[in-house]
Design an enzyme around this catalytic site. Structure first.
Site, short mmCIF file in Angstrom:
data_model
loop_
_atom_site.label_atom_id
_atom_site.label_comp_id
_atom_site.label_asym_id
_atom_site.label_seq_id
_atom_site.Cartn_x
_atom_site.Cartn_y
_atom_site.Cartn_z
N GLU A 38 1.29 -1.20 -0.03
CA GLU A 38 0.23 0.00 -0.02
C GLU A 38 0.98 1.02 -0.68
O GLU A 38 1.79 1.02 0.96
CB GLU A 38 -0.78 0.12 1.14
CG GLU A 38 -1.36 1.29 1.52
CD GLU A 38 -2.35 1.28 0.46
OE1 GLU A 38 -2.33 2.97 -0.06
OE2 GLU A 38 -2.99 0.97 -0.40
N GLN A 39 0.70 1.99 -0.80
CA GLN A 39 1.69 3.35 -0.73
C GLN A 39 1.51 4.17 0.18
O GLN A 39 2.22 5.16 0.07
CB GLN A 39 1.13 4.28 -2.42
CG GLN A 39 -0.03 4.42 -2.06
CD GLN A 39 -0.45 5.21 -3.15
OE1 GLN A 39 0.34 5.84 -4.48
NE2 GLN A 39 -1.45 6.03 -4.33
N ARG A 113 -16.82 3.97 4.41
CA ARG A 113 -15.80 3.41 3.81
C ARG A 113 -15.05 2.58 4.40
O ARG A 113 -14.40 1.98 4.54
CB ARG A 113 -15.26 4.05 2.53
CG ARG A 113 -16.07 3.81 1.18
CD ARG A 113 -15.68 4.08 0.05
NE ARG A 113 -17.19 4.22 -1.03
CZ ARG A 113 -16.90 3.84 -2.10
NH1 ARG A 113 -15.25 2.08 -2.03
NH2 ARG A 113 -17.58 3.20 -3.46
N TYR A 218 -28.45 8.77 2.42
CA TYR A 218 -28.88 7.89 3.41
C TYR A 218 -28.07 8.01 4.45
O TYR A 218 -26.52 8.68 4.61
CB TYR A 218 -28.22 6.20 2.63
CG TYR A 218 -27.26 6.14 2.19
CD1 TYR A 218 -26.44 5.76 2.81
CD2 TYR A 218 -27.15 6.09 0.48
CE1 TYR A 218 -25.06 5.36 1.97
CE2 TYR A 218 -26.11 5.85 -0.38
CZ TYR A 218 -24.91 5.50 0.36
OH TYR A 218 -23.69 5.54 -0.07
N ASP A 296 -11.60 -2.17 -9.20
CA ASP A 296 -12.11 -0.68 -9.93
C ASP A 296 -10.29 -1.01 -11.35
O ASP A 296 -10.60 -0.07 -12.25
CB ASP A 296 -11.95 0.69 -9.13
CG ASP A 296 -12.78 0.42 -8.50
OD1 ASP A 296 -13.95 -0.07 -8.82
OD2 ASP A 296 -13.10 2.10 -7.61
#
Length: 403
Positions: A38-39, A113, A218, A296
């Site tokens: 992970e960067q 998230r 929401y 993605d």
């Protein structure tokens, strides 16, 4: 250094988002060590809310995180609540409380998230995550080699590109193809519940639709925040970044003349984010040798069916099983993975793309026909092909899990 156990492949996952970490957990459940590169200096999710549809909840439960996540997620009573732009007239509304679990064995939730990422992260062995590793290149030879910004290199038998829409891994595999300008941009914001109007606090996913625009809201974070995301014509705005911002005035201007209740909600949002939706055609393949794509990086899609994170979770489940059952032919295992997944994600990319036209119809005969159809339409049943999906059944040669 990529973890290696005698007789097991070295597996490198590029990207520590939801898809990358979920893949790590599923691989560890199969007894396969891996390393997530992970960067960022720490694992953190940029963004706001997401909808956890039944197919996503199914995978989160298998990851062992659903009960923890329920402490922060909001179980929806109402979904697909479409409202008319100028006065809030309800065009359709779906009661999720009873039907969702009966049909699909899971409820529908909304969550921040970061809460989803944190729940998954807790299941990943700390030694399996290498922070501060920004991938800048990939050699695609017989033994893939990752290159990082600090000049470190890592060899691996399997490289999984879970590095998002600007994927370095995808760029190394396939010739660069420029994204198509969609003409749509999105605004996003989180509104503190104490500042939000009462109508936005209900456990409901509400979509206000009107000419060239729509707006969704929401609750998330145990009801402490309201997630707000809206879509509008982009004009000459082409920045595709989750960290770019707009002003409240720009946001309000796009919804001038809409129901006054939305003005209150937007004004309470603080500084909104803004990004352009750039269109990318589905890839015909994701893999080459020991390298593949996920989430993605493989299938960026418009957010109109709220399936981006869900499809990354499904990818992770299928990929881990394919690798675990194909250790004697890793390239073949990755091919099997993409063959199982590409038809489904391509279909979702296509229907998500088409949804903007339906939501953004100008007032007139076609809009009235659409609104009338909403009253007769049951999206929870109509989208069974999305929500019924079970990776285990797909791996055994089926398509869905009948629940």
């Amino acid at each position: 250094m990529t973890l290696r156990t005698a007789g097991q492949p070295r597996i490198a996952i590029v990207g520590g988002g939801i898809g990358g970490l979920a893949t790590a957990v599923f691989l560890h459940r199969e007894g396969l060590p891996c390393t997530v590169y992970e960067q960022a200096p720490q694992l953190a999710e940029v963004g706001a809310g997401l909808v956890i549809s039944p197919n996503a909840a199914r995978q989160l439960r298998r990851l062992g995180v659903m009960e923890t996540l329920r402490e922060r997620a909001v179980q929806l009573d109402t979904g697909w609540e479409f409202r008319r732009w100028e006065d809030g007239t309800v065009l359709s509304s779906e009661n999720l409380t009873d039907a969702c679990e009966r049909l699909y064995g899971e409820q529908t939730y909304t969550a921040h998230r970061a809460d989803v990422l944190n729940a998954i992260k807790a299941q990943v062995p700390p030694e399996s995550v290498a922070l501060g590793h920004k991938c800048v290149g990939l050699d695609t030879g017989a033994t893939p080699r990752l290159h990082f910004a600090d000049r470190r290199t890592v060899e691996a038998d399997v490289v999984i590109g879970a590095d998002g829409i600007h994927s370095v891994v995808r760029g190394a595999l396939f010739a660069a193809t420029p994204a198509t300008y969609s003409g749509i941009c999105a605004f996003r914001a989180l509104v503190p519940a104490a500042k939000a109007p009462e109508f936005a606090l209900r456990p409901a996913q509400t979509l206000w639709i009107g000419p060239d625009h729509h707006l969704v809201h929401y609750p998330v974070s145990a009801g402490e925040l309201v997630n707000l995301v809206a879509f509008a014509p982009a004009g000459d705005y082409t920045v595709e970044s989750w960290t770019a911002t707009a002003t409240v005035e720009e946001f309000l201007a796009e919804f001038d003349g809409w129901d006054r209740r939305l003005v209150h909600l937007i004004r309470a949002a603080g500084t909104p984010g803004r990004w352009a939706l750039l269109d990318r055609a589905p890839l015909p393949r994701w893999s080459e040798g020991g390298i593949t794509l996920l989430g993605d990086a493989a299938h960026p899609m418009f957010p109109f069916f709220a399936q981006g994170a869900a499809q990354a979770l499904e990818d992770a489940a299928v990929l881990a099983r394919c690798i675990a059952t194909g250790l004697d032919d890793l390239a073949g295992a990755l091919k099997r993975y993409e063959e199982l997944r590409i038809p489904r994600t391509t279909r979702l990319q296509t229907v998500s793309h088409g949804r903007s036209h339906i939501n953004h119809l100008p007032d007139g005969p076609e809009q009235r026909e659409r609104d009338a159809a909403f009253a007769e339409h049951d999206p929870l049943v109509a989208n069974a092909w999305i929500y019924n999906y079970d990776p285990d059944v797909a791996l055994e040669g089926g398509v869905t899990a009948q629940r």
